[in-house]
Design an enzyme around this catalytic site. Structure first.
Site, short mmCIF file in Angstrom:
data_model
loop_
_atom_site.label_atom_id
_atom_site.label_comp_id
_atom_site.label_asym_id
_atom_site.label_seq_id
_atom_site.Cartn_x
_atom_site.Cartn_y
_atom_site.Cartn_z
N ARG A 1 20.32 -45.42 47.72
CA ARG A 1 19.63 -46.24 46.97
C ARG A 1 20.36 -47.64 46.46
NH1 ARG A 1 17.07 -41.82 43.18
NH2 ARG A 1 19.12 -41.16 43.13
N ASP B 1 20.24 -50.90 43.96
CA ASP B 1 19.68 -51.45 42.47
C ASP B 1 18.73 -52.68 42.95
OD1 ASP B 1 20.63 -49.37 41.19
OD2 ASP B 1 22.29 -50.43 40.52
N TYR C 1 30.33 -50.98 50.83
CA TYR C 1 29.77 -51.89 50.28
C TYR C 1 30.57 -53.24 50.27
CZ TYR C 1 26.53 -48.97 47.73
OH TYR C 1 25.46 -48.35 47.37
N ARG D 1 29.90 -52.61 40.68
CA ARG D 1 29.66 -53.90 39.98
C ARG D 1 30.68 -53.92 38.65
NH1 ARG D 1 23.33 -54.28 38.90
NH2 ARG D 1 24.18 -55.59 37.38
#
Length: 260
Positions: free
Chosen positions: A49, A51, A109, A196
């Protein structure tokens, strides 16, 4: 039949992946399009998932269906009903034992960052921003402290639902092309906001706020208060899961080569 799909999307206008009552999520848009194409309700399960505001280079989902169509028909037929910033890239039948999330052995990522005195314009929503010059050597040294299996509590959002903060980071690569930085992460799994929060710390180190050894101190503190503020979602891209070669699934999409 179980079907796997690779999906790319611009996450800027959406409230993340997971379905919400507003319908303004990637999952809602994809399932609505699939249901139109199949003329019956369709549900999907994703590999990871994302954000709100986070993009997808290759999200992988699986679904179960009795509809028999060629893979190219699934791609073109579903895309007909999707908004222009979401597109199915490939479709492939898989065994019933395949699971988009559980079959993944790693996840990847990418974070794209613009180093410039001026904020992004054309790249708005698609790249993070650092207005101070960044030290590549210092950031590489800081990143080394995070490799391997660690308790990543310091980089975990308060709303994180993961059962354990212990994860394994296999790789962090840092490249520069002109004013653009590309940070690549690969690990067995990631906590909510983990990338992040790591990016916030790397930028602190790169801009000279802290030395590279500070990253080790943050990690060992096991406290979110020890780390830098959460960095913007704008430049974060889910590059997709990694599966064993035996599944025979694609490993990239054209979007991988579009990024700096």
């Amino acid at each position: 039949m179980r079907l796997a799909l690779g999906v790319s999307y611009n996450g800027q206008p959406y409230l993340g992946w997971q379905s919400q009552p507003s319908g303004q999520t990637i999952q809602d848009q994809l399932e609505k399009a699939l249901s139109e194409f199949c003329a019956q309700p369709v549900t999907t399960l994703c590999a990871g998932r994302t954000d709100a505001g986070v993009h997808g280079l290759m999200q992988v989902v699986h679904l179960d269906t009795e509809l028999q169509r060629e893979p190219f028909s699934w791609v073109r037929g579903t895309n007909r009903f999707l908004p222009p910033d979401i597109a199915v890239q490939w479709a492939q039948p898989v065994p019933d034992s395949f699971h988009a999330r559980a079959s993944a052995v790693a996840r990847r990522y990418v974070y794209v960052l613009l180093e410039s005195p001026v904020r992004p314009a054309l790249e708005s929503g698609r790249a993070g921003w650092a207005f101070r010059p960044l030290d590549e050597t210092a950031m590489r040294e800081a990143a080394q402290h995070l490799l391997g299996e660690h308790d990543f509590t310091s980089f975990r959002a308060s709303a994180c639902q993961a059962l354990s903060p212990v994860k394994t980071l296999h790789r962090i690569d840092i490249h520069r092309r002109g004013p653009y930085w590309r940070f690549e992460f690969e690990g067995n799994a990631f906590l909510h906001h983990m990338i992040r929060n790591i990016m916030g710390c790397l930028v602190y180190v790169g801009s000279g706020v802290h030395p590279s050894g500070w990253m080790r101190e943050v990690l060992q503190a096991r406290s979110r208060d020890a780390a830098a503020p959460t960095f913007a979602p704008d430049g974060l891209y889910f590059a997709g899961p990694v599966y064993a070669p035996g599944w025979g699934l694609p490993t990239t999409t054209p979007a991988f080569d579009w990024l700096p």
